[in-house]
Scaffold this motif. Structure first.
Motif, PDB file in Angstrom:
ATOM      1  N   VAL A 119       6.673  -7.873   5.345  1.00 19.68           N
ATOM      2  CA  VAL A 119       7.942  -7.225   5.832  1.00 19.68           C
ATOM      3  C   VAL A 119       8.815  -8.234   6.524  1.00 19.68           C
ATOM      4  CG1 VAL A 119       8.931  -5.758   7.830  1.00 19.68           C
ATOM      5  CG2 VAL A 119       7.111  -4.844   6.113  1.00 19.68           C
ATOM      6  N   GLN A 120       8.098  -9.192   7.057  1.00 17.48           N
ATOM      7  CA  GLN A 120       8.685 -10.211   7.803  1.00 17.48           C
ATOM      8  C   GLN A 120       9.243 -11.222   6.871  1.00 17.48           C
ATOM      9  OE1 GLN A 120       5.857 -11.297  10.870  1.00 17.48           O
ATOM     10  NE2 GLN A 120       6.978 -10.065  12.393  1.00 17.48           N
ATOM     11  N   VAL A 121       8.619 -11.822   5.987  1.00 19.39           N
ATOM     12  CA  VAL A 121       9.014 -12.849   5.128  1.00 19.39           C
ATOM     13  C   VAL A 121      10.009 -12.494   4.020  1.00 19.39           C
ATOM     14  CG1 VAL A 121       8.108 -14.705   3.449  1.00 19.39           C
ATOM     15  CG2 VAL A 121       6.984 -14.236   5.408  1.00 19.39           C
ATOM     16  N   GLU A 122       9.452 -11.095   3.442  1.00 21.26           N
ATOM     17  CA  GLU A 122      10.303 -10.796   2.267  1.00 21.26           C
ATOM     18  C   GLU A 122      11.762  -9.885   2.648  1.00 21.26           C
ATOM     19  OE1 GLU A 122       8.126  -8.806  -0.652  1.00 21.26           O
ATOM     20  OE2 GLU A 122       6.611 -10.543  -0.777  1.00 21.26           O
ATOM     21  N   GLY A 123      11.872  -9.697   4.035  1.00 23.18           N
ATOM     22  CA  GLY A 123      12.884  -8.773   4.470  1.00 23.18           C
ATOM     23  C   GLY A 123      13.001  -7.408   4.246  1.00 23.18           C
ATOM     24  N   ARG A 124      11.751  -6.836   4.165  1.00 24.37           N
ATOM     25  CA  ARG A 124      11.631  -5.313   3.680  1.00 24.37           C
ATOM     26  C   ARG A 124      11.939  -4.599   5.119  1.00 24.37           C
ATOM     27  NH1 ARG A 124       8.884  -4.370  -1.214  1.00 24.37           N
ATOM     28  NH2 ARG A 124       8.039  -6.460  -1.864  1.00 24.37           N
ATOM     29  N   SER A 125      12.412  -3.350   4.861  1.00 19.56           N
ATOM     30  CA  SER A 125      12.444  -2.483   6.245  1.00 19.56           C
ATOM     31  C   SER A 125      11.654  -1.269   6.222  1.00 19.56           C
ATOM     32  CB  SER A 125      13.857  -1.856   5.966  1.00 19.56           C
ATOM     33  OG  SER A 125      14.129  -0.982   4.815  1.00 19.56           O
ATOM     34  N   SER A 126      10.707  -1.007   5.238  1.00 19.80           N
ATOM     35  CA  SER A 126       9.860   0.080   5.236  1.00 19.80           C
ATOM     36  C   SER A 126       8.225  -0.397   5.144  1.00 19.80           C
ATOM     37  CB  SER A 126      10.037   1.098   4.071  1.00 19.80           C
ATOM     38  OG  SER A 126       9.241   1.995   4.232  1.00 19.80           O
ATOM     39  N   ILE A 127       7.661  -0.105   6.223  1.00 22.08           N
ATOM     40  CA  ILE A 127       6.236  -0.373   6.222  1.00 22.08           C
ATOM     41  C   ILE A 127       5.501   0.401   5.268  1.00 22.08           C
ATOM     42  CG2 ILE A 127       3.947  -0.140   7.656  1.00 22.08           C
ATOM     43  CD1 ILE A 127       5.776  -0.553  10.230  1.00 22.08           C
ATOM     44  N   VAL A 128       5.749   1.816   5.239  1.00 21.38           N
ATOM     45  CA  VAL A 128       5.056   2.653   3.924  1.00 21.38           C
ATOM     46  C   VAL A 128       5.582   2.267   2.578  1.00 21.38           C
ATOM     47  CG1 VAL A 128       4.982   4.978   3.308  1.00 21.38           C
ATOM     48  CG2 VAL A 128       5.186   4.723   5.824  1.00 21.38           C
ATOM     49  N   GLU A 129       6.562   1.930   2.285  1.00 23.65           N
ATOM     50  CA  GLU A 129       7.071   1.432   1.057  1.00 23.65           C
ATOM     51  C   GLU A 129       6.500  -0.076   0.620  1.00 23.65           C
ATOM     52  OE1 GLU A 129       8.676   3.193  -1.408  1.00 23.65           O
ATOM     53  OE2 GLU A 129       8.557   4.538   0.000  1.00 23.65           O
ATOM     54  N   THR A 130       6.221  -1.031   1.588  1.00 24.45           N
ATOM     55  CA  THR A 130       5.520  -1.984   1.361  1.00 24.45           C
ATOM     56  C   THR A 130       4.014  -1.883   1.035  1.00 24.45           C
ATOM     57  OG1 THR A 130       7.025  -3.185   2.918  1.00 24.45           O
ATOM     58  CG2 THR A 130       5.052  -4.253   2.269  1.00 24.45           C
ATOM     59  N   PHE A 131       3.591  -0.809   1.909  1.00 29.10           N
ATOM     60  CA  PHE A 131       2.256  -0.618   1.528  1.00 29.10           C
ATOM     61  C   PHE A 131       2.012   0.123   0.168  1.00 29.10           C
ATOM     62  CE2 PHE A 131      -1.482   2.424   1.650  1.00 29.10           C
ATOM     63  CZ  PHE A 131      -2.324   1.608   2.310  1.00 29.10           C
ATOM     64  N   LYS A 132       2.671   0.852  -0.224  1.00 32.33           N
ATOM     65  CA  LYS A 132       2.798   1.457  -1.319  1.00 32.33           C
ATOM     66  C   LYS A 132       2.928   0.663  -2.504  1.00 32.33           C
ATOM     67  CE  LYS A 132       4.114   6.449  -0.094  1.00 32.33           C
ATOM     68  NZ  LYS A 132       5.267   7.253  -0.138  1.00 32.33           N
ATOM     69  N   GLN A 133       3.821  -0.289  -2.577  1.00 30.51           N
ATOM     70  CA  GLN A 133       4.139  -1.216  -3.434  1.00 30.51           C
ATOM     71  C   GLN A 133       2.938  -2.311  -3.685  1.00 30.51           C
ATOM     72  OE1 GLN A 133       7.790  -3.490  -3.224  1.00 30.51           O
ATOM     73  NE2 GLN A 133       7.275  -4.734  -5.058  1.00 30.51           N
ATOM     74  N   LEU A 134       2.268  -2.721  -2.448  1.00 31.44           N
ATOM     75  CA  LEU A 134       1.248  -3.564  -2.550  1.00 31.44           C
ATOM     76  C   LEU A 134       0.019  -2.921  -3.131  1.00 31.44           C
ATOM     77  CD1 LEU A 134      -0.101  -6.300  -1.582  1.00 31.44           C
ATOM     78  CD2 LEU A 134      -0.843  -5.135   0.678  1.00 31.44           C
ATOM     79  N   ILE A 135      -0.387  -1.660  -2.872  1.00 28.19           N
ATOM     80  CA  ILE A 135      -1.439  -0.901  -3.423  1.00 28.19           C
ATOM     81  C   ILE A 135      -1.096  -0.706  -5.155  1.00 28.19           C
ATOM     82  CG2 ILE A 135      -2.432   1.219  -3.594  1.00 28.19           C
ATOM     83  CD1 ILE A 135      -3.518  -0.306  -1.296  1.00 28.19           C
ATOM     84  N   ALA A 136       0.069  -0.455  -5.404  1.00 32.12           N
ATOM     85  CA  ALA A 136       0.402  -0.177  -6.785  1.00 32.12           C
ATOM     86  C   ALA A 136       0.504  -1.557  -7.590  1.00 32.12           C
ATOM     87  CB  ALA A 136       1.954   0.353  -6.780  1.00 32.12           C
ATOM     88  N   GLU A 137       0.601  -2.743  -6.994  1.00 27.99           N
ATOM     89  CA  GLU A 137       0.744  -3.889  -7.747  1.00 27.99           C
ATOM     90  C   GLU A 137      -0.658  -4.539  -7.673  1.00 27.99           C
ATOM     91  OE1 GLU A 137       3.627  -6.469  -5.822  1.00 27.99           O
ATOM     92  OE2 GLU A 137       5.480  -5.399  -6.731  1.00 27.99           O
ATOM     93  N   GLU A 138      -1.330  -4.391  -6.569  1.00 29.97           N
ATOM     94  CA  GLU A 138      -2.621  -5.367  -6.428  1.00 29.97           C
ATOM     95  C   GLU A 138      -3.755  -4.362  -6.117  1.00 29.97           C
ATOM     96  OE1 GLU A 138      -2.147  -9.197  -4.686  1.00 29.97           O
ATOM     97  OE2 GLU A 138       0.075  -8.869  -4.546  1.00 29.97           O
ATOM     98  N   GLY A 139      -3.537  -3.207  -6.041  1.00 32.71           N
ATOM     99  CA  GLY A 139      -4.694  -2.238  -5.875  1.00 32.71           C
ATOM    100  C   GLY A 139      -5.260  -2.509  -4.302  1.00 32.71           C
ATOM    101  N   ALA A 140      -6.391  -1.798  -3.952  1.00 39.28           N
ATOM    102  CA  ALA A 140      -7.216  -1.990  -2.592  1.00 39.28           C
ATOM    103  C   ALA A 140      -7.150  -3.309  -2.285  1.00 39.28           C
ATOM    104  CB  ALA A 140      -8.120  -1.104  -2.841  1.00 39.28           C
ATOM    105  N   TRP A 141      -7.714  -4.273  -3.288  1.00 35.93           N
ATOM    106  CA  TRP A 141      -7.954  -5.710  -2.991  1.00 35.93           C
ATOM    107  C   TRP A 141      -6.900  -6.573  -2.233  1.00 35.93           C
ATOM    108  CZ3 TRP A 141     -12.332  -8.019  -2.725  1.00 35.93           C
ATOM    109  CH2 TRP A 141     -12.398  -9.442  -2.815  1.00 35.93           C
ATOM    110  N   GLY A 142      -5.601  -6.042  -2.621  1.00 36.54           N
ATOM    111  CA  GLY A 142      -4.309  -6.618  -1.998  1.00 36.54           C
ATOM    112  C   GLY A 142      -4.641  -6.523  -0.403  1.00 36.54           C
ATOM    113  N   MET A 143      -5.460  -5.486   0.028  1.00 35.05           N
ATOM    114  CA  MET A 143      -5.455  -5.373   1.449  1.00 35.05           C
ATOM    115  C   MET A 143      -6.309  -6.242   2.417  1.00 35.05           C
ATOM    116  SD  MET A 143      -3.561  -2.684   2.339  1.00 35.05           S
ATOM    117  CE  MET A 143      -2.684  -3.350   1.342  1.00 35.05           C
ATOM    118  N   SER A 144      -6.846  -7.142   1.205  1.00 35.97           N
ATOM    119  CA  SER A 144      -7.944  -8.286   2.008  1.00 35.97           C
ATOM    120  C   SER A 144      -7.348  -9.759   1.602  1.00 35.97           C
ATOM    121  CB  SER A 144      -9.286  -8.289   1.170  1.00 35.97           C
ATOM    122  OG  SER A 144      -9.229  -8.364  -0.348  1.00 35.97           O
TER     123      SER A 144
END
Length: 315
Positions: A251-276
């Motif tokens: 959110v801070q580096v890429e200038g995103r405004s939505s926490i929820v959308e950032t979370f969804k995109q991260l899961i969609a692109e990299e799966g649960a592993w992206g959370m680690s």
């Protein structure tokens, strides 16, 4: 002074405040300088897409060192050092809230949880603008870095030796693009990351120290047990809160405004592993940080004891 536990806890009213703050500034600055490279690596790992640049913590370390030198590991450090202010605010808030809660409860876990969360709330309000700028500086010099703001060529070349030349350029770009609100981008994400992290760390720190004291020989120095309990608590808190930390960094580096959308995109692109992502770097940085912080903080409190209490305790 609290006597209930095997390892005594020095409370706020036991301290000589002048000594506490004087030594505390030096301790905080030393800790930040020691662990800053790991913080920078963690940020870069969390922001990169997949493993496009670095395959892991040590790969990132050696690549940054090779391509950017030692200075590359300390990009944005001078700006980040201003978090020294938030560090002092954190310590003060933690101790004062512990004292306040003790008027209503003697439960150390409750005092630690409430005080830790409150201290983080105050500290993050000061830290986030500094983080926003320092994280942008951390990403400079990285090939294909995904930041919104890039230093102008003349700034990179002609002002590289000026301590705050690059900083001024980044601050100007952030303000021009987003106004004052730009410096608090990711504020909610930071609160959702660091308040739980702080609230979890302190109770687990005291819990691990207490459990270790039951197994250790009676003549084992308390400081040694606390030095072991610190990184155990840090690893626990880091693991629990890392998913939100990944979202916060993006959110801070890429200038995103939505926490929820950032979370969804991260899961969609990299799966649960992206959370680690960045977890190993976070633990690697938090473990020694915890050791240095615990040893430093507990020693700080001991040398800051009011004179009349110095000879009354055995450590």
């Amino acid at each position: 002074m609290q006597q209930k536990r095997n390892i005594p806890i020095i409370e706020w009213e036991d301290l000589d405040k002048r000594k506490f703050y004087s030594f505390g500034v030096f301790m905080t600055m030393s800790i930040r300088a020691t662990v800053y490279p790991a913080t920078l690596i963690r940020t870069r790992l969390q922001v990169q897409k997949g493993k496009s640049l670095y395959s892991g913590t040590f790969d990132a370390f050696f690549k940054i060192l090779k391509r950017e030198g030692v200075r590359g590991l300390y990009r944005g450090f001078m700006v980040n050092s201003f978090t020294l202010i938030s560090g002092q605010a954190y310590i003060t808030t933690y101790e004062l809230v512990r004292k306040y809660v003790s008027n209503y409860s003697s439960d150390n876990t409750l005092k630690s949880l409430v005080a830790g969360g409150s201290a983080s709330l105050v500290a993050q309000s000061i830290t986030v603008p500094i983080d926003v700028v320092s994280q942008q500086l951390m990403m400079q010099g990285q090939e294909g870095h995904p930041t919104r703001f890039q230093l102008e060529a003349k700034v990179r070349e002609g002002m590289s030796k000026r301590m705050f030349g690059q900083t001024r350029d980044i601050i100007s770009q952030i303000f021009a693009a987003d106004g004052f609100r730009g410096f608090y981008r990711g504020y909610v994400a930071s609160l959702l990351t660091y308040i739980p992290n702080s609230a979890v760390w302190w109770p687990f720190y005291h819990f691990y120290a207490e459990q270790l004291s039951k197994w250790a020989p009676t003549d084992c120095p308390h400081l040694l047990l606390q030095a072991v309990a610190g990184p155990l608590a840090a690893a626990t808190a880091s693991t629990v809160t890392n998913p939100m930390d990944v979202v916060r960094a993006r959110v801070q580096v890429e200038g995103r405004s939505s926490i929820v959308e950032t979370f969804k995109q991260l899961i969609a692109e990299e799966g649960a592993w992206g959370m680690s992502k960045g977890l190993s770097a976070r633990i690697i940085s938090s473990a020694p940080t915890a050791i240095v912080m615990v040893v430093g903080y507990e020693t700080l409190k001991k040398v800051s004891l009011r004179p009349e209490l110095v000879d009354s305790r055995h450590w």
